[in-house]
Every structure is written in C-alpha cells, then in structure tokens.
Design a protein around this motif. Structure first.
Motif: not given
Length: 196
Positions: A23-45
């Motif tokens: 499942d790509k959502a839980v793959i870690r990239f640069e220390g974070q799960r992919l899904i968490d990277i996107l949530i963090g990027r767009f939180a507040g936007k």
C-alpha cells in the motif's frame, strides 16, 4: 485557509498498488509515510481533507469509498466523491484531487487549479497530470449520468475532456512525480536532492 469554493482536498489512496507491491499510502519516503507528507503539505490550505480510500490510515480523516456501481480506477473515485459531497450538502461544490504517491505535489495546487472555478487539471511542459485536478461536483455528476456502468473504466483524460477541463501549467515537472515502483523511491530522492 483559502477562500476558494474548492477548499476541499481529496487524497486519492484507493489504488491497488500492484507495481509497488504494498500500500503506497504507508510507504515511507524521507522518513514519513506518503499519506502524512500530503496531509502536512496541505493542512491549512484546505478547509477539509478527505481520503478516497478503504481506511483512514489512523489519520482520523473522513473516508469516501468508491460506489459499488462506479467504474474502477481514479474516475470511479472522482465519481464517488462528487456524488457524496453533493448528497451530504456540505457546501463544497468542488474538490481538488492529489494522488497519495506524489510527495512533491505543489503547495499552491488548490489555489491555482480552482482559480477560475471551472474543472481544471495540472500540466507541465511535457503533458497533463489529471490526477491533480479540480472537479466541480455538478459537472462530474452530469458526466457520470452519461456513462454506461457496463462499459470498461474510462481514463482520467477522458473525464477531463468530458468535463471541459482547462490546463494549468507548472514549470517544474518534478512536482508531479509519482512513486509507482520501489525503484521510484530512490529516483525521487535523487531528483529532490538535485533540485535542492
């Protein structure tokens, strides 16, 4: 928060991840799960972030599963989200989609795609990237009404054409890198360092 009527972001995380093998959502990239990277990027936007998925990955976000009669793939996800938002009467008349395997998605995605309030898809100098799209619920629901559920699943390019989507350009093609295979994780990390 954006004042755009497209202040709803939907992360497309319902794919089978066959080429990645997990499942790509839980793959870690640069220390974070992919899904968490996107949530963090767009939180507040976005006023609201939803997941097009079968589970919430312990994020606490609301999920929208594909309708049983929707076609497979991302078109089915977009059909299902448009129908659900309209049925829920959330006041969200449109939404922006981003695939879960896109860790470099441009942070101004919502603002730029929704600027003219017509359906729109992202593009770079090479091609369009319709998984990064702005979809009006009324337009998508109208297109769905013309699609025979018995037909094979249409492509997102087909949906973009049917919705009259305009293209919005970004100069950096790295914004739209998708991590489809394990080797892509290494390539993406190299691309990021090269662009830094």
């Amino acid at each position: 928060m954006t004042n755009s009527p497209a202040a709803c972001l939907v992360i497309l995380a319902g794919g089978q991840s066959i080429r990645m093998g997990t499942d790509k959502a839980v793959i870690r990239f640069e220390g974070q799960r992919l899904i968490d990277i996107l949530i963090g990027r767009f939180a507040g936007k976005a006023d609201r972030i939803l997941l097009s998925a079968q589970q919430d990955y312990e994020t606490g976000l609301e999920i929208i599963c594909d309708d049983p009669d929707a076609p497979g793939g991302p078109v089915g996800a977009i059909f299902s989200v448009a129908a659900r938002l309209q049925a829920m009467q959330t006041g969200m008349e449109a939404f922006v989609t981003v695939p879960v395997d896109a860790p470099f998605a441009p942070p101004d995605l919502i603002e730029r795609l929704s600027a003219s309030d017509v359906c729109a898809v992202a593009q770079d100098d090479e091609r369009i990237h319709p998984t990064f799209g702005y979809w009006r619920c009324d337009v998508v629901n109208a297109v769905r009404g013309t699609h025979d559920p018995g037909e094979r699943a249409p492509s997102l390019r087909w949906l973009a054409r049917q919705c009259g989507a305009e293209s919005v350009s970004w100069p950096d093609e790295n914004c739209f890198i998708n991590l489809n295979r394990p080797a892509d994780l290494i390539t993406a990390s190299t691309s990021k360092k090269a662009g830094a």
